[in-house]
Write an enzyme that holds these catalytic residues in place. Structure first.
Site, mmCIF file in Angstrom:
data_model
loop_
_atom_site.group_PDB
_atom_site.id
_atom_site.type_symbol
_atom_site.label_atom_id
_atom_site.label_comp_id
_atom_site.label_asym_id
_atom_site.label_seq_id
_atom_site.Cartn_x
_atom_site.Cartn_y
_atom_site.Cartn_z
ATOM 1 N N PRO A 10 -7.968 0.223 1.283
ATOM 2 C CG PRO A 10 -7.387 -0.156 -0.719
ATOM 3 C CD PRO A 10 -7.110 0.908 0.209
ATOM 4 C CG ASN A 11 -9.446 -4.871 0.889
ATOM 5 O OD1 ASN A 11 -10.656 -5.177 0.447
ATOM 6 N ND2 ASN A 11 -8.577 -4.966 -0.088
ATOM 7 N NE ARG A 18 -7.179 -7.838 3.971
ATOM 8 C CZ ARG A 18 -6.208 -6.834 3.578
ATOM 9 N NH1 ARG A 18 -6.203 -5.603 4.183
ATOM 10 N NH2 ARG A 18 -5.603 -7.002 2.413
ATOM 11 C CE1 TYR A 23 -2.231 -7.060 6.374
ATOM 12 C CE2 TYR A 23 -3.555 -8.829 5.589
ATOM 13 C CZ TYR A 23 -2.895 -7.756 5.236
ATOM 14 O OH TYR A 23 -2.362 -7.789 3.979
ATOM 15 C CG ASN A 72 -1.881 0.421 6.054
ATOM 16 O OD1 ASN A 72 -1.558 0.209 4.949
ATOM 17 N ND2 ASN A 72 -1.905 -0.580 6.898
ATOM 18 C CB ALA A 75 -4.065 -3.045 -2.279
ATOM 19 C CG HIS A 78 1.777 -2.360 -2.995
ATOM 20 N ND1 HIS A 78 2.975 -2.246 -2.146
ATOM 21 C CD2 HIS A 78 0.845 -3.204 -2.185
ATOM 22 C CE1 HIS A 78 2.732 -2.654 -0.926
ATOM 23 N NE2 HIS A 78 1.387 -3.362 -0.979
ATOM 24 C CD GLU A 96 4.872 3.569 2.760
ATOM 25 O OE1 GLU A 96 5.608 4.286 2.417
ATOM 26 O OE2 GLU A 96 4.487 2.451 2.253
ATOM 27 C CG HIS A 98 2.851 -0.983 4.911
ATOM 28 N ND1 HIS A 98 1.436 -0.909 4.133
ATOM 29 C CD2 HIS A 98 3.704 -0.191 4.442
ATOM 30 C CE1 HIS A 98 1.871 0.067 3.087
ATOM 31 N NE2 HIS A 98 3.038 0.376 3.158
ATOM 32 N NE ARG A 105 1.863 -10.371 2.961
ATOM 33 C CZ ARG A 105 0.740 -9.708 2.856
ATOM 34 N NH1 ARG A 105 0.327 -8.468 3.478
ATOM 35 N NH2 ARG A 105 -0.530 -9.977 2.396
HETATM 36 C C1 DQA Z 1 -0.738 -3.617 4.045
HETATM 37 C C2 DQA Z 1 0.095 -4.481 3.155
HETATM 38 C C3 DQA Z 1 -0.092 -4.439 1.653
HETATM 39 O O1 DQA Z 1 0.335 -5.018 0.896
HETATM 40 C C4 DQA Z 1 -1.714 -4.875 1.705
HETATM 41 O O2 DQA Z 1 -2.415 -4.888 0.366
HETATM 42 C C5 DQA Z 1 -2.688 -4.387 2.707
HETATM 43 C C6 DQA Z 1 -2.308 -4.296 4.077
HETATM 44 C C7 DQA Z 1 -0.513 -3.947 5.478
HETATM 45 O O3 DQA Z 1 -0.714 -2.972 6.413
HETATM 46 O O4 DQA Z 1 0.501 -4.850 5.951
HETATM 47 O O5 DQA Z 1 -3.867 -4.322 2.449
HETATM 48 O O6 DQA Z 1 -0.833 -2.381 3.935
#
Ligand code: DQA
Length: 138
Positions: A10-11, A18, A23, A72, A75, A78, A96, A98, A105
């Protein structure tokens, strides 16, 4: 040709727009075309969804057929026992990744339901995290 897939949660469709301080300002489409060209010995597919069940369905679909998965789950990392269970259930190794260093964070980002079932974890190198994951399959 060996098949890899990058699965973004997501996102991450908003990458480039964003929170660029966290990012970066490169869109994923631009980045993807660069890595596809650079690692042309692999077929590199891409899937993004904001919906947890669609991410699980995709893991099931590719998880017995592909050479490697770069995940990836954003969110959902978690929160999602379901995505963690899917990673555990499939045969294809999952890296995995990120973009940001989740450990620097908020505390809720320190927990991952994916890591225990992943082959490896790459965190905090910006979009280069994905490239390092691709290299791990060379
Ligand atoms: C993320 C880290 C996550 O905590 C966050 O919710 C994201 C992006 C990252 O790639 O840094 O959406 O996965």
């Amino acid at each position: 040709m060996k098949k890899l897939i990058i699965i973004n949660g997501p996102n991450l469709n908003l990458l480039g727009k964003r929170e660029p301080k966290i990012y970066g300002s490169l869109s994923f489409t631009e980045f993807l075309s660069e890595v596809k060209e650079k690692y042309s010995n692999f077929q590199i597919d891409y899937f993004q969804s904001n919906i947890e069940g669609e991410l699980i369905d995709k893991l099931h679909e590719v998880g017995f057929a592909y050479y490697g998965i770069i995940l990836n789950s954003a969110a959902y990392t978690h929160t999602s026992v379901g995505i963690g269970d899917a990673v555990k259930a499939i045969e294809t190794p999952v890296i995995e990744v990120h973009i940001s260093n989740t450990f620097s964070r908020e505390k809720f980002r320190h927990k991952s339901y994916i890591s225990a079932h992943a082959k490896g974890v790459i965190i905090g190198f910006g979009l280069q995290s994905y490239e390092l994951a691709i290299q791990s399959f060379l």
